[in-house]
Design a protein around this motif. Structure first.
Motif, mmCIF file in Angstrom:
data_model
loop_
_atom_site.group_PDB
_atom_site.id
_atom_site.type_symbol
_atom_site.label_atom_id
_atom_site.label_comp_id
_atom_site.label_asym_id
_atom_site.label_seq_id
_atom_site.Cartn_x
_atom_site.Cartn_y
_atom_site.Cartn_z
ATOM 1 N N VAL A 179 0.662 -1.296 0.100
ATOM 2 C CA VAL A 179 0.090 -0.013 -0.024
ATOM 3 C C VAL A 179 1.048 1.684 -0.059
ATOM 4 N N LEU A 180 2.036 1.038 0.641
ATOM 5 C CA LEU A 180 2.763 2.828 0.716
ATOM 6 C C LEU A 180 3.522 2.641 -0.816
ATOM 7 N N THR A 181 3.360 1.624 -1.023
ATOM 8 C CA THR A 181 4.529 2.008 -2.325
ATOM 9 C C THR A 181 3.616 2.465 -2.931
ATOM 10 N N LEU A 182 2.233 1.789 -3.415
ATOM 11 C CA LEU A 182 1.078 2.234 -4.072
ATOM 12 C C LEU A 182 0.639 4.390 -4.551
ATOM 13 N N TYR A 183 1.135 3.826 -2.277
ATOM 14 C CA TYR A 183 0.635 5.427 -2.109
ATOM 15 C C TYR A 183 2.019 6.510 -2.557
ATOM 16 N N THR A 184 3.345 6.551 -2.734
ATOM 17 C CA THR A 184 4.189 6.703 -2.586
ATOM 18 C C THR A 184 3.864 7.651 -4.696
ATOM 19 N N THR A 185 3.764 5.543 -5.225
ATOM 20 C CA THR A 185 3.579 5.882 -6.599
ATOM 21 C C THR A 185 3.339 6.453 -7.202
ATOM 22 N N TYR A 186 1.435 6.576 -7.225
ATOM 23 C CA TYR A 186 0.793 7.300 -7.609
ATOM 24 C C TYR A 186 -0.301 8.443 -6.798
ATOM 25 N N THR A 187 -0.167 8.278 -5.244
ATOM 26 C CA THR A 187 -0.621 9.236 -5.025
ATOM 27 C C THR A 187 0.233 10.681 -4.863
ATOM 28 N N GLU A 188 1.437 10.688 -4.280
ATOM 29 C CA GLU A 188 2.419 11.618 -4.226
ATOM 30 C C GLU A 188 2.663 11.800 -5.479
ATOM 31 N N ASN A 189 3.643 10.542 -6.269
ATOM 32 C CA ASN A 189 4.383 11.099 -7.680
ATOM 33 C C ASN A 189 4.677 12.332 -7.703
ATOM 34 N N GLY A 190 5.736 12.387 -7.179
ATOM 35 C CA GLY A 190 6.397 13.103 -7.417
ATOM 36 C C GLY A 190 6.822 14.715 -6.726
ATOM 37 N N ILE A 191 5.666 14.694 -5.990
ATOM 38 C CA ILE A 191 5.124 15.779 -5.261
ATOM 39 C C ILE A 191 6.484 15.841 -3.925
ATOM 40 N N PHE A 192 6.859 17.077 -3.807
ATOM 41 C CA PHE A 192 7.527 17.180 -2.956
ATOM 42 C C PHE A 192 6.792 18.375 -1.925
ATOM 43 N N LEU A 193 6.200 19.705 -2.782
ATOM 44 C CA LEU A 193 5.405 20.719 -1.536
ATOM 45 C C LEU A 193 4.228 20.611 -1.927
ATOM 46 N N VAL A 194 3.340 21.346 -1.036
ATOM 47 C CA VAL A 194 1.935 21.308 -0.982
ATOM 48 C C VAL A 194 1.775 22.943 0.173
ATOM 49 N N ALA A 195 1.344 23.686 -0.352
ATOM 50 C CA ALA A 195 1.276 24.907 -0.293
ATOM 51 C C ALA A 195 -0.001 25.384 -0.057
ATOM 52 N N LEU A 196 -0.457 26.389 1.287
ATOM 53 C CA LEU A 196 -0.995 26.860 0.909
ATOM 54 C C LEU A 196 -0.907 28.682 1.539
ATOM 55 N N ASP A 197 -1.353 29.422 0.573
ATOM 56 C CA ASP A 197 -2.102 30.966 -0.014
ATOM 57 C C ASP A 197 -2.879 31.755 0.775
ATOM 58 N N LYS A 198 -2.857 31.577 2.004
ATOM 59 C CA LYS A 198 -3.862 31.991 2.559
ATOM 60 C C LYS A 198 -4.917 33.406 2.658
#
Length: 195
Positions: free
Chosen positions: A96-115
């Motif tokens: 499940v972790l492998t699928l999560y990192t491959t398909y959900t994270e998919n190279g994402i290194f930052l999710v930033a919120l612009d308040k």
């Protein structure tokens, strides 16, 4: 007193890596892009993707710890069924972790919120992902903008050779890379104002 000076020196010190190590190149550029978004545009990092990964890992380690304790309290022949269930659960969660990192994270290194400055509208979400394929010199940066009010998404993606951003010694030239990140981000800002 000297501790704060050391921290400032460490931040000002140029990032130097082995320029033949693709993973180190990608990580250095990802960190620089992250710094631009968080420091220059004053955004806040959202940790939801990392929290998902930590949750999966915590549950997997929980199964392993339970198996260890159960086997200690009930030595092997008696603990056989529980050990089998825990081991299978652990390996299932690693899948499940492998699928999560491959398909959900998919190279994402930052999710930033612009308040929202007024605090009325929902936060705009900026997601940064990157790709640097093995034995390739093209670093591709993708920025996804999600409008907090309309939930509409727009994406911009551009690639350049890593040689544009590192000198001969392997030091990252932030003054060359920062405009690249700003240009991508500002192109989405321009589209936002145009709509």
């Amino acid at each position: 007193m000297s501790g704060s000076g050391t921290d400032a020196d460490a931040q000002d010190k140029p990032v130097k890596i082995d320029k033949w190590d693709g993973t180190a190149l990608k990580n250095a550029l990802d960190d620089a892009a992250k710094k631009v978004m968080l420091d220059k545009y004053n955004m806040k990092e959202a940790h939801s993707l990392m929290d998902g990964r930590l949750l999966i890992c915590t549950v997997a380690v929980g199964f392993a710890m339970f198996a260890l304790i159960w086997d200690y309290l009930n030595p092997f022949p008696a603990s056989r069924t529980v050990l089998i269930i825990c081991v299978l659960s652990y390996f299932l969660l690693m899948g499940v972790l492998t699928l999560y990192t491959t398909y959900t994270e998919n190279g994402i290194f930052l999710v930033a919120l612009d308040k929202d400055k007024a605090g009325v509208d929902p936060d705009d979400i900026w997601t940064l992902a990157s790709v640097l394929k093995k034995y390739d010199d093209i670093y591709t940066l993708s920025i996804i903008f999600e409008d907090g009010k309309t939930k509409k998404k727009r994406t911009v993606e551009k690639g350049h050779s890593v040689a544009n951003y590192f000198d001969e010694e392997g030091s990252l030239c932030v003054e060359k890379f920062e405009p690249f990140v700003r240009q991508l981000k500002d192109s989405l800002n321009f589209e936002k104002k145009g709509n």
